[in-house]
Design an enzyme around this catalytic site. Structure first.
Site, mmCIF file in Angstrom:
data_model
loop_
_atom_site.group_PDB
_atom_site.id
_atom_site.type_symbol
_atom_site.label_atom_id
_atom_site.label_comp_id
_atom_site.label_asym_id
_atom_site.label_seq_id
_atom_site.Cartn_x
_atom_site.Cartn_y
_atom_site.Cartn_z
ATOM 1 N N HIS A 38 67.071 -54.454 -45.500
ATOM 2 C CA HIS A 38 66.336 -53.804 -44.417
ATOM 3 C C HIS A 38 66.394 -52.291 -44.584
ATOM 4 O O HIS A 38 67.464 -51.750 -44.849
ATOM 5 C CB HIS A 38 66.967 -54.159 -43.071
ATOM 6 C CG HIS A 38 66.951 -55.618 -42.766
ATOM 7 N ND1 HIS A 38 67.981 -56.450 -43.119
ATOM 8 C CD2 HIS A 38 66.028 -56.401 -42.158
ATOM 9 C CE1 HIS A 38 67.695 -57.692 -42.734
ATOM 10 N NE2 HIS A 38 66.513 -57.698 -42.154
ATOM 11 N N GLU A 44 74.122 -50.576 -49.343
ATOM 12 C CA GLU A 44 73.785 -49.151 -49.518
ATOM 13 C C GLU A 44 74.948 -48.408 -50.186
ATOM 14 O O GLU A 44 74.754 -47.612 -51.105
ATOM 15 C CB GLU A 44 73.477 -48.512 -48.150
ATOM 16 C CG GLU A 44 72.085 -48.801 -47.619
ATOM 17 C CD GLU A 44 71.922 -50.255 -47.121
ATOM 18 O OE1 GLU A 44 72.945 -50.967 -46.941
ATOM 19 O OE2 GLU A 44 70.763 -50.674 -46.907
ATOM 20 N N ASP A 63 75.078 -40.826 -67.614
ATOM 21 C CA ASP A 63 73.927 -40.128 -68.199
ATOM 22 C C ASP A 63 74.259 -38.683 -68.558
ATOM 23 O O ASP A 63 73.842 -38.182 -69.598
ATOM 24 C CB ASP A 63 72.751 -40.168 -67.210
ATOM 25 C CG ASP A 63 71.517 -39.482 -67.749
ATOM 26 O OD1 ASP A 63 71.120 -39.799 -68.878
ATOM 27 O OD2 ASP A 63 70.933 -38.634 -67.031
#
Lengths: 142, 142, 142, 142, 142, 142
Positions: free
Chosen positions: B64, B99, B113
Site C-alpha cells: 500500500h 519500507e 555501487d
C-alpha cells in the site's frame, strides 16, 4: 557519475543471486501448490523484479541509465531456502551488475512481502554477484 | 492487495538491517576519510535510502502507498562489516516493515555501487527486520 | 486540479472493466495451461495492474494522489473475450474511478504485450467504469 | 523479457488509436471553445500522452526501455466520437507498438478525467494498433 | 527526515513564483497566438507543473510524501517577463512550500524547453516562496 | 516531440548553473562544518541532482529520454551565494541542456529544503545554461 562517453559498447551480462529463507516447510508447500493468499509468488515477484532491474538508475544516484536488453529470473528451492537468480544482459558502455543485484533484491523483498501473512520468519540472505562478463574484467563467484 | 479500508490508523515503527561486508581494511578507511572517488558514501547512500523507502509501493505490487512520516538511517562499522539500520515511522493503517527493508536494501546496494571501483569483493548480507511495533503483533529480533 | 481540502473522507469504491479480445482459441488455451512464453499472463498482468492503479496520479496531471487501500483484479473468459475487472477502494476525499480505469487499461495492455508473440490479432475494447460508490452520486453501469 | 542483445537497430514506427465517446454534443462544444473547467483538454492530454509513451517500460514488466525518438498525437472529432491517434518512432532493436498503445490509453484516460465533471457518460473504445513498420513484419489495420 | 508522526494535520497553503524571461517580443507573441511549434506552452507547462508538484518527494530525499489536495498555476506576462505562480494546498502535518517551488521550477523549465527552438535567450529567474500559511509561522514575501 | 530518428549521434555537453542565496553567514558556516541537522548538504544535494538529471524526460513532456553518460556537480561559495554548476554529457542525437538545467534546479531546491529549518530566507536565482557543445550551434554564456 563516471564519464563513459568515450567507452565502446560491448556485450555485457551479469548474474546476481539472493537467498530467501522461510521458516517452515508449509510455506514452501503453499508457494508450490499456489495457496499463498496474495497470489502466485514466483510470477508476481518476477514481474516486480523485471521492473526493479529497469528502475535501478532511478534509485541509485551514480548508476547510468542503460538499455536493459534481456532479463531472466529463476527460482530454485532447496529445503527452506529459495535461491533467486537474476540474469541481465545489454550491449552498452557499462555493466549491468548493479541492475542484476537490484533485481535480485526486489524479487526477494516481494517474496517477503507476499509471504509475510503466512510466515513471520522469512529472511533475505546473500545478495551477491555470481558472474559478470563483458567489461575490463570478468568475475566468477562460486 | 489486502483490504485495509476498515482498519484504524495507529503509530507504526519498523527497524530493518542490512550488513555490507567489504573485503579490505583500506575500503573502510577510504569511506572514513572521504576518499572514495564517487563521493561521500554514507551521505549519498542515505539520500538513496530515503528515496528507496518512499518508493517501496512503486516497486512491490501488493504494498500500500503510505505516508512515510519519519525515516532515519544509521551506519555502524565493525571490522570489515558495516551495519546499516533503517528506521521508518508512520501513523497509518498498515505497517512499514517492508519500507524499512527496502530502504536497507537500497542503502546497501548504493554502497556496493559506490565502492565497486575500489573493492571488487563487497557483499550484502542479512537484510532483515529487527523490530516492528504498532500492528496486531510486535516483533523483536535480536 | 480540483480543491478537495475542505471535503470529508468517505469510503469509496470503483469497479472498472476492460475487454481483451484474442483472435484464436489457441491463445486462450495457452493462457489456461500456462504455455505463453513470456510467463503466467494473469499473475504478471495483475502485478502490473496493481502498480498501474497506484501510479495513476503520476501520469494524469489533474489526478489527486490518494491512499489506495484495496485493489482486486479478476479475469473472466468467454469465448475469445477476456473481461478484466479492477476494483479499487479507499477512504478519502475523492473517488478512485480513474484509478480503477487506469488499472484496467494497464492490465489489458500487459496482456496484449505478453500475447503479442503468439497472437497478432489481440484488441482492447470498452475500458469503462462499471460502478462507483461513496461520492456525491453513485454510478451503476450494466 | 525477450533477449534482443543480438538484434539490429532499424527504424520503427507504430500508430495506435483510441476512441473516446462522449455522451452529449455540449461536451464536444466545451472542448472546442476552451470551456472545460479543468483546462485545455487536447493540450493537457497530449502532455500526459507524451509522458505515458515514455513510461511504458516502467509499468509493463516485459517491455524493454527504449529511446523514444519521436511522438505525435492527433485528435479527430466525428459526432460524439473523438479519435486519438498516437504515432511513435525510434531507431532501435525492438518495436514501439506497445508504447503507442499505452500513449493512446493515457490520452484517452486523461480526457475521461478532465471531462468527468461535465459529462458522466464518457467511454473509451477500441485501443488498437493501426500500423507498425520496421520489424520482421509490418502490420496495417484498417 | 524530520519526524512528523506526532504533529497535527492543519490546512496548509503555499504560493511560489518563478520568472521566465524571454529575449524577444516575438516569443511572447508566438505564445499568445498559439504559434509555438511544440504546442500550447501554458497548457502543457501547467500539466508538467501539476505532475512536478506531485513528484517532489520522489526527487528530494528529505521531503515527506503528502496528499496534494489542490494545485493552481497561473501565468502573467509583463514585457519580456512571464511570471509563473504555483499555489498548492493540503490538509496535513507538514507544509507544501517545497512542492510549490518544485512546481514553479518544472513549469519554468518546461517553458524553456518548449521555447528553445524559437528563442535561444530564455532565462529562469527568482524561484521563490511568496507566501505560506498553516504551520508554526506564516511567511509573506512581497 | 521533435523527430530525431534521422539525426546522427554526436558528443554533447551542457553546463547549467543555479545560484542559491542564503540570508546569514551562519548558514554557510553550518554547511561547511557539517552542522546542518538534515545532514551533509552538498553530498545529499548532489545525490538528488544526479537523480534529477536522469529523470528530466519523466517530468517534461517534450524531452527525449536519453543516455546520461556523465554528470558532475560542483559548488562554489562566494559570500552568501552558493553557485551550483551541473555538467552533463552524452553521445546521442539531441542535447542535454535541459537535463543540466533540471539538475541545477533540483540541487538548488534540495539545498533550500535542507536549509529551511535553519534559514527562512534562502532564495534560488538564475537557473541558466552556461555552455553547450555538440549540436548545430554551441552556446557560451558568461
Amino acid at each position: 557519475m563516471v564519464d563513459i562517453t568515450q567507452k565502446q559498447s560491448t556485450h555485457r551480462t551479469a548474474i546476481a543471486q539472493a537467498v530467501v529463507k522461510v521458516s517452515r516447510q508449509e510455506t514452501i508447500k503453499a508457494i508450490q501448490i499456489g495457496k499463498v493468499p496474495k497470489g502466485d509468488v514466483f510470477s508476481m515477484s518476477k514481474a516486480a523484479g523485471f521492473l526493479g532491474v529497469k528502475k535501478t538508475a532511478d534509485l541509485l544516484p551514480d548508476c547510468h541509465p542503460l538499455p536493459v536488453e534481456h532479463c531472466a529470473i529463476d527460482f530454485t528451492i532447496d529445503g527452506l531456502e529459495i535461491t533467486v537468480e537474476v540474469m541481465v544482459q545489454t550491449f552498452y558502455k557499462t555493466g549491468v551488475e548493479v541492475e542484476a543485484m537490484h533485481g535480485a533484491s526486489v524479487v526477494a523483498l516481494n517474496m517477503y512481502d507476499m509471504l509475510k501473512p503466512i510466515d513471520k520468519g522469512v529472511e533475505i540472505h546473500h545478495i551477491k554477484l555470481l558472474k559478470k562478463t563483458g567489461g575490463k574484467s570478468d568475475i566468477h563467484n562460486g
